[in-house]
Design an enzyme around this catalytic site. Sequence first.
Site, short mmCIF file in Angstrom:
data_model
loop_
_atom_site.label_atom_id
_atom_site.label_comp_id
_atom_site.label_asym_id
_atom_site.label_seq_id
_atom_site.Cartn_x
_atom_site.Cartn_y
_atom_site.Cartn_z
N GLY A 205 0.87 -1.17 0.00
CA GLY A 205 0.00 0.00 0.00
C GLY A 205 0.91 1.21 0.00
O GLY A 205 2.01 1.18 -0.55
N GLU A 206 0.51 2.26 0.66
CA GLU A 206 1.35 3.45 0.76
C GLU A 206 1.88 3.50 2.18
O GLU A 206 1.12 3.68 3.13
CB GLU A 206 0.53 4.70 0.42
CG GLU A 206 1.36 5.85 -0.13
CD GLU A 206 2.33 6.41 0.88
OE1 GLU A 206 3.55 6.45 0.59
OE2 GLU A 206 1.91 6.78 1.99
N CYS B 85 6.23 -5.41 0.28
CA CYS B 85 6.33 -4.08 -0.29
C CYS B 85 6.31 -3.01 0.80
O CYS B 85 7.27 -2.88 1.53
CB CYS B 85 5.26 -3.87 -1.36
SG CYS B 85 5.62 -2.45 -2.43
N ARG C 51 12.97 3.55 -0.54
CA ARG C 51 11.56 3.57 -0.96
C ARG C 51 11.48 3.80 -2.46
O ARG C 51 12.27 4.53 -3.03
CB ARG C 51 10.80 4.69 -0.25
CG ARG C 51 10.70 4.51 1.23
CD ARG C 51 9.92 5.64 1.87
NE ARG C 51 8.52 5.50 1.49
CZ ARG C 51 7.73 6.52 1.19
NH1 ARG C 51 8.18 7.76 1.22
NH2 ARG C 51 6.48 6.31 0.87
N HIS D 6 5.00 -8.19 -4.52
CA HIS D 6 3.63 -8.51 -4.14
C HIS D 6 3.30 -9.97 -4.50
O HIS D 6 2.81 -10.24 -5.59
CB HIS D 6 2.65 -7.59 -4.88
CG HIS D 6 2.65 -6.19 -4.38
ND1 HIS D 6 1.79 -5.75 -3.41
CD2 HIS D 6 3.43 -5.13 -4.72
CE1 HIS D 6 2.02 -4.48 -3.17
NE2 HIS D 6 3.01 -4.08 -3.95
N GLU E 189 0.93 -11.77 -3.54
CA GLU E 189 -0.52 -11.96 -3.65
C GLU E 189 -1.06 -11.68 -5.05
O GLU E 189 -2.19 -12.03 -5.37
CB GLU E 189 -1.26 -11.07 -2.63
CG GLU E 189 -1.35 -9.59 -2.96
CD GLU E 189 -0.11 -8.76 -2.64
OE1 GLU E 189 -0.21 -7.53 -2.73
OE2 GLU E 189 0.96 -9.33 -2.33
#
Length: 187
Positions: free
Chosen positions: A47-48, A76, A102, A165, A167
């Site tokens: 996400g962020e 992530c 990042r 990721h 997923e």
Amino acid sequence: MKIMGILGIQGDIEEHEDAVRKINCIPKRIRTVDDLEGIDALIIPGGESTTIGKLMVSYGFIDKIRNLKIPILGTCAGMVLLSKGTGKEQPLLDILNVTIKRNAYGSQKDSFEKEIVLGGKEIHAVFIRAPQVGDILSKDVEIISKDDENIVGVKQGNIMAISFHPELSDDGVIAYEYFLKNFVEKN
């Protein structure tokens, strides 16, 4: 059956839940600190990271997660949140002895997919504004995955962090199986 909590603040929560079911574990969406009770492991999704960190502070998750004695998987932004630092002021769990670069691969449009190796198995990795490990700050941090020379997976104690990721790919279940076998079942 093991119960894997998935921090339900932001990210691909449903996709993580589906992956957890594929490895015959029970997913539990974590929305409050009370939801942490009774889980065998915790997944912190992407996400962020700045937004997730601020929400973790607001909901009281930071100290609770820092004090967990169970395996934790960060993917992530989850990797970013576990780290000691990013060079940017943001809330972090500060429990994984690495610094993070990042968005190391660039912006959203620079996202890509690539075959990498994790635990001796090839996995199709999806990198979306993905971080990389900058510096390893202690000898007990082990590299578990690289993209060329870039470190994209590490483990330390009961913590596993990957910059991609799992997923979002069909064979991403390999990462969850690795986490289950090497962390959750050994705890």
